[in-house]
Structures are given as C-alpha cells and as structure tokens.
Scaffold this motif. Structure first.
Motif, PDB file in Angstrom:
ATOM      1  N   GLU A   1      -7.772   6.048  -0.258  1.00  0.00           N
ATOM      2  CA  GLU A   1      -8.999   6.837  -0.318  1.00  0.00           C
ATOM      3  C   GLU A   1      -8.924   7.916  -1.405  1.00  0.00           C
ATOM      4  O   GLU A   1      -7.833   8.416  -1.696  1.00  0.00           O
ATOM      5  CB  GLU A   1      -9.286   7.478   1.057  1.00  0.00           C
ATOM      6  CG  GLU A   1      -8.287   8.522   1.528  1.00  0.00           C
ATOM      7  CD  GLU A   1      -6.927   7.965   1.999  1.00  0.00           C
ATOM      8  OE1 GLU A   1      -6.719   6.731   1.970  1.00  0.00           O
ATOM      9  OE2 GLU A   1      -6.059   8.786   2.365  1.00  0.00           O
TER      10      GLU A   1
ATOM     11  N   GLU B   1       0.843  -1.211   0.000  1.00  0.00           N
ATOM     12  CA  GLU B   1       0.000   0.000   0.000  1.00  0.00           C
ATOM     13  C   GLU B   1       0.876   1.258   0.000  1.00  0.00           C
ATOM     14  O   GLU B   1       0.614   2.220  -0.728  1.00  0.00           O
ATOM     15  CB  GLU B   1      -0.933   0.006   1.220  1.00  0.00           C
ATOM     16  CG  GLU B   1      -1.808   1.240   1.230  1.00  0.00           C
ATOM     17  CD  GLU B   1      -2.850   1.244   2.344  1.00  0.00           C
ATOM     18  OE1 GLU B   1      -3.316   0.149   2.744  1.00  0.00           O
ATOM     19  OE2 GLU B   1      -3.187   2.353   2.809  1.00  0.00           O
TER      20      GLU B   1
ATOM     21  N   GLY C   1      -5.993  -4.437  -3.850  1.00  0.00           N
ATOM     22  CA  GLY C   1      -6.310  -4.701  -2.437  1.00  0.00           C
ATOM     23  C   GLY C   1      -5.798  -3.638  -1.473  1.00  0.00           C
ATOM     24  O   GLY C   1      -5.816  -3.842  -0.264  1.00  0.00           O
ATOM     25  N   TYR C   2      -5.354  -2.500  -2.000  1.00  0.00           N
ATOM     26  CA  TYR C   2      -4.848  -1.444  -1.123  1.00  0.00           C
ATOM     27  C   TYR C   2      -5.882  -0.323  -1.039  1.00  0.00           C
ATOM     28  O   TYR C   2      -6.140   0.358  -2.046  1.00  0.00           O
ATOM     29  CB  TYR C   2      -3.508  -0.897  -1.644  1.00  0.00           C
ATOM     30  CG  TYR C   2      -2.491  -1.982  -1.890  1.00  0.00           C
ATOM     31  CD1 TYR C   2      -2.177  -2.903  -0.891  1.00  0.00           C
ATOM     32  CD2 TYR C   2      -1.861  -2.109  -3.127  1.00  0.00           C
ATOM     33  CE1 TYR C   2      -1.260  -3.918  -1.118  1.00  0.00           C
ATOM     34  CE2 TYR C   2      -0.938  -3.120  -3.356  1.00  0.00           C
ATOM     35  CZ  TYR C   2      -0.650  -4.020  -2.355  1.00  0.00           C
ATOM     36  OH  TYR C   2       0.246  -5.016  -2.584  1.00  0.00           O
ATOM     37  N   PRO C   3      -6.472  -0.109   0.134  1.00  0.00           N
ATOM     38  CA  PRO C   3      -7.588   0.835   0.240  1.00  0.00           C
ATOM     39  C   PRO C   3      -7.117   2.296   0.303  1.00  0.00           C
ATOM     40  O   PRO C   3      -7.151   2.925   1.349  1.00  0.00           O
ATOM     41  CB  PRO C   3      -8.258   0.417   1.554  1.00  0.00           C
ATOM     42  CG  PRO C   3      -7.158  -0.179   2.370  1.00  0.00           C
ATOM     43  CD  PRO C   3      -6.149  -0.750   1.421  1.00  0.00           C
TER      44      PRO C   3
ATOM     45  N   ARG D   1      -4.312   5.162  -8.176  1.00  0.00           N
ATOM     46  CA  ARG D   1      -5.119   4.887  -6.977  1.00  0.00           C
ATOM     47  C   ARG D   1      -6.080   3.724  -7.232  1.00  0.00           C
ATOM     48  O   ARG D   1      -6.187   2.798  -6.419  1.00  0.00           O
ATOM     49  CB  ARG D   1      -5.908   6.150  -6.587  1.00  0.00           C
ATOM     50  CG  ARG D   1      -6.552   6.061  -5.215  1.00  0.00           C
ATOM     51  CD  ARG D   1      -7.321   7.322  -4.891  1.00  0.00           C
ATOM     52  NE  ARG D   1      -8.526   7.453  -5.682  1.00  0.00           N
ATOM     53  CZ  ARG D   1      -9.652   6.780  -5.470  1.00  0.00           C
ATOM     54  NH1 ARG D   1      -9.726   5.929  -4.479  1.00  0.00           N
ATOM     55  NH2 ARG D   1     -10.706   6.957  -6.244  1.00  0.00           N
TER      56      ARG D   1
ATOM     57  N   ARG E   1       0.860   4.205  -2.789  1.00  0.00           N
ATOM     58  CA  ARG E   1       0.628   5.611  -2.420  1.00  0.00           C
ATOM     59  C   ARG E   1       1.793   6.469  -2.924  1.00  0.00           C
ATOM     60  O   ARG E   1       1.607   7.568  -3.407  1.00  0.00           O
ATOM     61  CB  ARG E   1       0.512   5.751  -0.893  1.00  0.00           C
ATOM     62  CG  ARG E   1      -0.836   5.329  -0.346  1.00  0.00           C
ATOM     63  CD  ARG E   1      -0.920   5.588   1.158  1.00  0.00           C
ATOM     64  NE  ARG E   1      -2.126   5.027   1.724  1.00  0.00           N
ATOM     65  CZ  ARG E   1      -3.284   5.696   1.876  1.00  0.00           C
ATOM     66  NH1 ARG E   1      -3.376   6.959   1.544  1.00  0.00           N
ATOM     67  NH2 ARG E   1      -4.333   5.103   2.389  1.00  0.00           N
TER      68      ARG E   1
ATOM     69  N   ASN F   1      -6.275   0.151  -5.482  1.00  0.00           N
ATOM     70  CA  ASN F   1      -7.519  -0.395  -4.894  1.00  0.00           C
ATOM     71  C   ASN F   1      -7.778  -1.804  -5.426  1.00  0.00           C
ATOM     72  O   ASN F   1      -8.094  -2.730  -4.659  1.00  0.00           O
ATOM     73  CB  ASN F   1      -8.722   0.477  -5.247  1.00  0.00           C
ATOM     74  CG  ASN F   1      -8.788   1.782  -4.461  1.00  0.00           C
ATOM     75  OD1 ASN F   1      -9.623   2.617  -4.728  1.00  0.00           O
ATOM     76  ND2 ASN F   1      -7.921   1.981  -3.481  1.00  0.00           N
TER      77      ASN F   1
END
Ligand SMILES: NC(=O)C1=CN([C@@H]2O[C@H](COP(=O)(O)OP(=O)(O)OC[C@H]3O[C@@H](n4cnc5c(N)ncnc54)[C@H](OP(=O)(O)O)[C@@H]3O)[C@@H](O)[C@H]2O)C=CC1
Ligand SMILES: CC(C)(CO)C(=O)C(=O)O
Length: 309
Positions: free
Chosen positions: A245, A189, A241-243, A234, A193, A238
């Motif tokens: 926002e 993640e 599997g990486y949330p 992004r 990011r 997602n």
C-alpha cells in the motif's frame, strides 16, 4: 525435527548475523556447528559472545567450530549467513552439510538467495528469513546487537517449495531461542517490502560516503530521493503481484526518523572495505522491476553510482 525437539544445525557464513542465530540457537540447546574462516583460531581460544543492546551477554565458551564444511557433516538445518557476494560458494560449502531432508534457511538480504539454493537443492525445503535485526561483529566471535530488543525475523517459504511444512517448527525453535519470529504467507511480498527500506537506506548512505540514516532523513533533497526510491520499489512490487500500500512509504520514513544515526549493514561493509551486495539488493530489483514495465530512474542512477565506488 519434531515440534519442541532439538536440531543439529550448521551455520555457513558465521559472521555477524549467522553467529547471532547460531549463538542463540546453541544456548537454547540445539547442536550448532559453526563454519569459520578468519575467526577460527581466535574463537577456538576465546569462544563466542553475543553482547545485547543493554550490555547483557550470551557466551558460548567452547562452540562446536570447523574450518572445513566436511568436518560439520550433514545437518538437520543449515542457516546461510554468507554475504550475497559469496553466493557462488554455495556449490562448494553446502553439499557436505546438506542431506536429502536438510532444511535450508537463508538469512541474507536481497533477491535471488532462496532461488539459488533451490537450484542447487531442488528437493530440499528452503525458507527465507528476513531479518530486521541489527548486528555487528566487533572482534572475532564477538557479535554486538545494536537494536534494543534485537528486532525480529520474518520467515516464509520459497514459492513452489516444501519449506511451508517447516515454518511452524522453525518459528517455534527461533522463538524459544529468543529470536522474535513472524511467519509470512508471501516471502516475495515480504522481500519487496524489506527492499523498500534497504534500497534507499543501504544505498544512499553509502553513496554519500558512508553515513548514518539521519544524514538522508535530515537532508530535504536526499529525503526526497529516498521517498522516490521507495516508491519505485513499491510500484515494482505491485507490478509483480505484491499489494504493497502507498502508506507503507510514510510508515518506513517515520520509522527511520526514529532510528537516529543508524548505520545500515552496507555502510559498515563499505567503511570496512568489504564488497557491497550490489547484485542482490540493487541490480536484481532494478532488473525485475524494469522487466515488468516499471520505470525506475532513481534506482538506475543509484546502481550506476554504486558500481563506480
Ligand atoms: N548484519 C546485519 O545486521 C544484517 C545483515 N543482513 C544480511 O545478512 C547477510 C550476512 O551479513 P553479515 O552477517 O553482516 O555479514 P558478515 O560479513 O559479518 O558475515 C559473512 C560471513 O561469511 C564468512 N565467509 C565468507 N566466505 C567464506 C568461506 N569461503 N568460508 C567460510 N566462511 C566464509 C565470512 O568469514 P570471514 O570473516 O572470514 O570473512 C563472514 O564470517 C547479508 O546478506 C546481509 O545483507 C540482513 C539484516 C541485518
Ligand atoms: C534490517 C536492517 C535495516 C538492519 O537491521 C538491514 O537490513 C541492514 O542494515 O542491512
């Protein structure tokens, strides 16, 4: 190495970022050996120095240097600061310095670095250290930090790897050396990011001829493209599997607006005629996102453009 102890550390890829870590860790009392190539003789004569944003200096008058990894011998920790374009050198540069329990720390940008280390050394602990640090080598062995306060590093273990057992001791040693360090439970993640910034700002600033980040932020069309690229990354994150926002895009744009005319490391590479890290920072994210069904038209165009340069 026990908590609070001193490690024997090898720096493989002692350029801007590798030297930054090595100089700080050596000053904190660790036994640091630097593998040098073109800088070997000048550093032998003049030592190494880190010039901080406020002009304060950290000097190593006689660092432990080598121009062959065999001279460094096996180390407790090895910090990999090669450009990702040189990852094919892992198999020749690393075996002389890596023993069965050596902790491998990659401080490189982009995808695939920890995995490449694990492929070569499946039983060793591997940590990814994502650096929000901006440094530049202005002369041999002379590193300038141009982020006030130096920024910070985020460390996380590669999935399925015993690097987790080493995160606390690594954080403690980095912090004690003056390197602000946060731990992350998901290296994946954190990587995605970070890509949300690196892809638009390392990529577009090169694609428009090697400019500062303000050239993108201040141009409505380029700004829109930067936001579109961030969104593609992004959504790919997602889907993997990486949330991450939606508000993270606004946060990164707001942060970049504050930077003024910041030259990303890829721009400095490009202006100095060094190869761009296209595979790790751009092509691998495109392939990974596309493989999980995310449409990434802006990233595809950017990769095509960077391939032509
Ligand atoms: N600089 C920064 O602010 C940041 C960089 N990063 C990432 O960190 C990584 C390193 O970047 P950076 O430090 O800027 O890169 P540099 O080009 O400054 O450093 C790479 C170093 O690797 C050395 N090297 C290459 N081949 C060999 C070899 N065969 N034997 C020994 N040494 C070798 C180079 O030596 P030589 O000088 O002889 O070519 C150079 O010193 C990249 O992935 C980058 O994206 C991430 C965040 C910030
Ligand atoms: C973190 C940042 C933005 C520099 O500190 C970077 O990754 C780069 O310039 O490539």
């Amino acid at each position: 190495m026990e908590t609070g102890g001193k490690a024997s550390i090898g720096i493989i890829g002692s350029g801007a970022l590798g030297s930054y870590f090595g100089i700080r860790l050596a000053k904190a009392g660790h036994s640091v050996g630097f593998l040098l190539r073109s800088d070997y003789e000048p550093v032998q004569q003049r030592g190494m120095r880190l010039v901080l944003a406020g002009d304060q200096e950290v000097i190593l008058p006689s660092p432990d240097i080598a121009n062959d990894p065999d001279q460094l011998g096996k180390r407790d920790w090895v910090i990999v600061g090669l450009k990702t374009t040189r990852n094919h050198l892992f198999k020749t540069l690393l075996p002389p310095v890596v023993g069965p329990d050596t902790l491998l720390i990659t401080i490189q940008n982009g995808l695939g670095n920890a995995e490449a280390l694990m492929e070569l050394f499946p039983d060793n602990p591997v940590i990814g250290a994502l650096c929000q640090i901006g440094v530049n080598r202005k002369a041999p062995g002379e590193i300038h930090s141009f982020v006030p306060g130096d920024g910070f590093v985020q460390i996380g273990a590669a999935v399925g790897n015993r690097g987790n057992d080493y995160l606390d001791v690594c954080q403690e040693a980095f912090e004690a050396a003056g390197i602000r360090t946060k731990k992350t439970a998901s290296l994946g993640e954190a990587l995605w990011r970070k890509l949300m910034w690196n892809v638009p700002f390392n990529g577009l600033t090169v694609a428009i001829g090697g400019k500062g980040t303000d050239a993108v932020c201040g141009n409505p069309e380029l700004r829109q493209t930067a936001v579109a690229l961030m969104e593609e990354i992004r959504l790919a994150g997602n889907a993997l599997g990486y949330p991450i926002e939606p508000a993270y895009t606004d946060k990164l744009m707001g942060f970049t607006d504050q930077l003024g005319s910041y030259m990303a490391s890829s721009v400095l590479d490009w202006l100095d005629g060094r190869r761009l890290e296209v595979e790790a920072i751009f092509r691998k994210p495109l392939e990974a996102g596309t493989a999980v069904g995310v449409d990434m038209p802006e990233l595809k165009k950017l990769v095509e453009k960077l391939d032509q340069l």
